[in-house]
Scaffold this motif. Structure first.
Motif, PDB file in Angstrom:
ATOM      1  N   ALA A   1       0.995  -1.260   0.007  1.00  0.00           N
ATOM      2  CA  ALA A   1       0.066   0.159   0.157  1.00  0.00           C
ATOM      3  C   ALA A   1       0.601   1.267  -0.300  1.00  0.00           C
ATOM      4  O   ALA A   1       0.359   2.109  -0.813  1.00  0.00           O
ATOM      5  N   ASP A   2       1.768   0.885   0.420  1.00  0.00           N
ATOM      6  CA  ASP A   2       3.279   2.402   0.644  1.00  0.00           C
ATOM      7  C   ASP A   2       3.278   2.918  -1.119  1.00  0.00           C
ATOM      8  O   ASP A   2       3.493   3.871  -0.712  1.00  0.00           O
ATOM      9  N   GLY A   3       3.462   1.451  -1.401  1.00  0.00           N
ATOM     10  CA  GLY A   3       3.386   1.806  -3.244  1.00  0.00           C
ATOM     11  C   GLY A   3       5.345   3.264  -3.813  1.00  0.00           C
ATOM     12  O   GLY A   3       5.441   3.537  -4.111  1.00  0.00           O
ATOM     13  N   ASP A   4       5.769   2.544  -2.626  1.00  0.00           N
ATOM     14  CA  ASP A   4       7.520   2.991  -2.770  1.00  0.00           C
ATOM     15  C   ASP A   4       8.299   2.178  -3.571  1.00  0.00           C
ATOM     16  O   ASP A   4       8.404   0.412  -2.806  1.00  0.00           O
ATOM     17  N   ALA A   5       9.447   2.267  -3.588  1.00  0.00           N
ATOM     18  CA  ALA A   5       9.972   1.054  -3.043  1.00  0.00           C
ATOM     19  C   ALA A   5      11.246   0.277  -2.406  1.00  0.00           C
ATOM     20  O   ALA A   5      12.315   1.110  -1.701  1.00  0.00           O
ATOM     21  N   VAL A   6       9.898  -0.691  -1.463  1.00  0.00           N
ATOM     22  CA  VAL A   6      10.839  -1.146  -0.415  1.00  0.00           C
ATOM     23  C   VAL A   6      12.148  -2.470  -0.812  1.00  0.00           C
ATOM     24  O   VAL A   6      12.182  -2.708  -1.603  1.00  0.00           O
ATOM     25  N   PRO A   7      13.433  -2.057   0.150  1.00  0.00           N
ATOM     26  CA  PRO A   7      14.233  -2.887  -0.374  1.00  0.00           C
ATOM     27  C   PRO A   7      14.315  -4.632  -0.102  1.00  0.00           C
ATOM     28  O   PRO A   7      13.455  -5.281   0.401  1.00  0.00           O
TER      29      PRO A   7
END
Length: 452
Positions: free
Chosen positions: A27-33
């Motif tokens: 849901a954050d929609g960003d590049a999680v490592p």
């Protein structure tokens, strides 16, 4: 009434209803490592764990004889001994190790005991700077920084001693992430192997470019294992940190068992606990994060905007660029445990390292280091000097310690837990299969050393 477990699930398969941590990252929609996308849980059994292993003096004796002298332990940070001749004393149980920086910046570790009459070269818990040799304060026996013999006063009286048979007892020493580790077992595997997944996972979260901004030492009224276990799970957040449930995903935290030495939990900040039956608005969550709810943009989540504000604030405060850090990295409690006694938090908002050292069966020393990024100009501030707190002292007495209230709540539990365990007629504790799996993994590994 508590809902019973689903009988169709195998032990360890049950999870808290609602979104998982990975759902939150989606849901954050960003590049999680990639390291934060790994899930590696292992069911380790459900038998009770005896309280005897905390209070039995024979068990404590076995730890001293078979554990502390055979495991890799972080002794200090490299910045504690920045120059040739600097030294730092690491004490654990009956053992004392002198860590020294020598020629060409090489770091070595020796037993803090003169081979003449056993005198310590430096007091327990001390540090010294820029001495050309290691000199015994009793008779003046002197050794070079590589442990070799330099001088014996009244040399004529010691014809049986020479450079080959009279030198300091060296122990294994290595570094990772700016931390200096020691191991008293000459046959122990190398540090890189002992660290398991940590070097790979922490490639993105380099720890050697951080400095010690705060260092606390607090005596806790509990066995080192019991005190440490309070930090191996987020299950206690609901009751112990009830003020945080509006902004902490406690019951849907993720627990990973990477090996016998390394485990991890991650739990989201900026989302409400699954325990809460009534949904908070995003403005309410934003306010509970300490923000002005009126500045939350329309359609934005409290979690995402709080993370964005922290990127801006910390980038300016630390003099580093955090614009590429994911929401999870900025906010969440990401905690790696390294057996037997060390914790590393690679996140930005929660940037800690812990270690626990035994004092006796009923007390231990808990150390906390707050690590901040070295400014972009490369000038590393000197490490903060330790602040010592007694059992009854509050973390709130330490200036600028943002997590003081949380830590007071954690440590205020310990005396009652210790005394309750001693009063138990059952004589054992019953652990959760998932949320307390890291505790069981700790004891599984501990038993490998104690029984070998």
């Amino acid at each position: 009434m508590t809902k019973p477990a689903d009988p169709k699930l195998a032990p360890g398969e049950a999870r808290c209803p609602g979104p998982s941590l990975q759902d939150i990252y989606d849901a954050d929609g960003d590049a999680v490592p990639a390291a934060m996308r790994v899930e590696q849980y292992e069911f380790l059994g459900d038998e009770d764990l005896s309280f005897d292993r905390y209070f039995n003096p024979d068990f404590e004796k076995a730890e001293h004889e078979r554990l502390w002298n055979r495991t890799w332990q972080w002794a200090c940070r490299e910045e504690h001994i920045p120059a040739k001749g600097d030294r730092y004393v690491y004490d654990i149980g009956p053992y004392s190790i002198l860590v020294v920086r020598g020629e060409n910046g090489k770091i070595r570790a020796f037993a803090n005991s003169c081979p003449h009459r056993g005198m310590q070269f430096a007091r327990a818990g001390s540090a010294g700077v820029k001495r050309a040799t290691i000199r015994c304060p009793f008779h003046g026996m002197t050794f070079n920084l590589d442990g070799s013999l330099n001088e014996i006063p009244c040399r004529w009286d010691f014809p049986h001693l020479n450079e080959d048979n009279f030198r300091l007892t060296e122990v294994q020493c290595d570094s990772w992430g700016g931390f200096v580790f020691i191991n008293m077992d000459p046959d122990a595997p190398p540090l890189a192997e002992y660290l398991e997944v940590i070097p790979e996972h922490f490639k993105l979260w380099t720890m050697d470019d951080r400095y010690v901004a705060l260092h606390s030492e607090k005596i806790l009224p509990a066995n080192w294992k019991m005190a440490m276990e309070a930090f191996l799970e987020a299950f206690h957040v609901l009751e112990t940190h009830s003020q945080a449930v509006a902004t902490a995903g406690d019951a849907n935290a993720q627990y990973d068992i990477f090996g016998k030495n390394v485990s991890r939990f991650m739990h989201a900040i900026g989302v409400q606990s699954p325990h809460i039956q009534t949904d908070f608005t995003q403005k309410q969550i934003f306010a509970k994060l300490g923000r002005d709810p009126d500045i939350l943009p329309e359609g934005e989540t409290a979690r995402a905007y709080h993370a964005q504000l922290l990127r801006e604030e910390y980038s300016e405060k630390f003099g580093v660029d955090l614009s590429d850090r994911s929401t999870g990295e900025m906010l969440d409690s990401i905690e790696y445990f390294l057996f037997p006694n060390a914790f590393f938090f690679p996140g930005i908002n929660i940037r800690l390292s812990y270690r626990f050292r035994p004092i006796d069966v009923d007390h231990c020393l808990h150390e906390i280091l707050i690590l901040q990024p070295v400014p972009a100009n490369g000038e590393r501030p000197a490490p903060a000097k330790p602040v010592r707190l007694g059992i009854d002292d509050s973390y709130t007495t330490i200036e600028g310690f943002d997590l003081a209230e949380i830590l007071d709540q954690d440590t205020d539990n310990l005396m009652m837990q210790r005394n309750g365990a001693k009063a138990s007629l059952k004589g054992a504790q019953s652990l959760g299969n998932y949320q307390e799996a890291r505790i069981r993994n700790l004891h599984r590994t501990l038993d490998e050393y104690i029984k070998s």
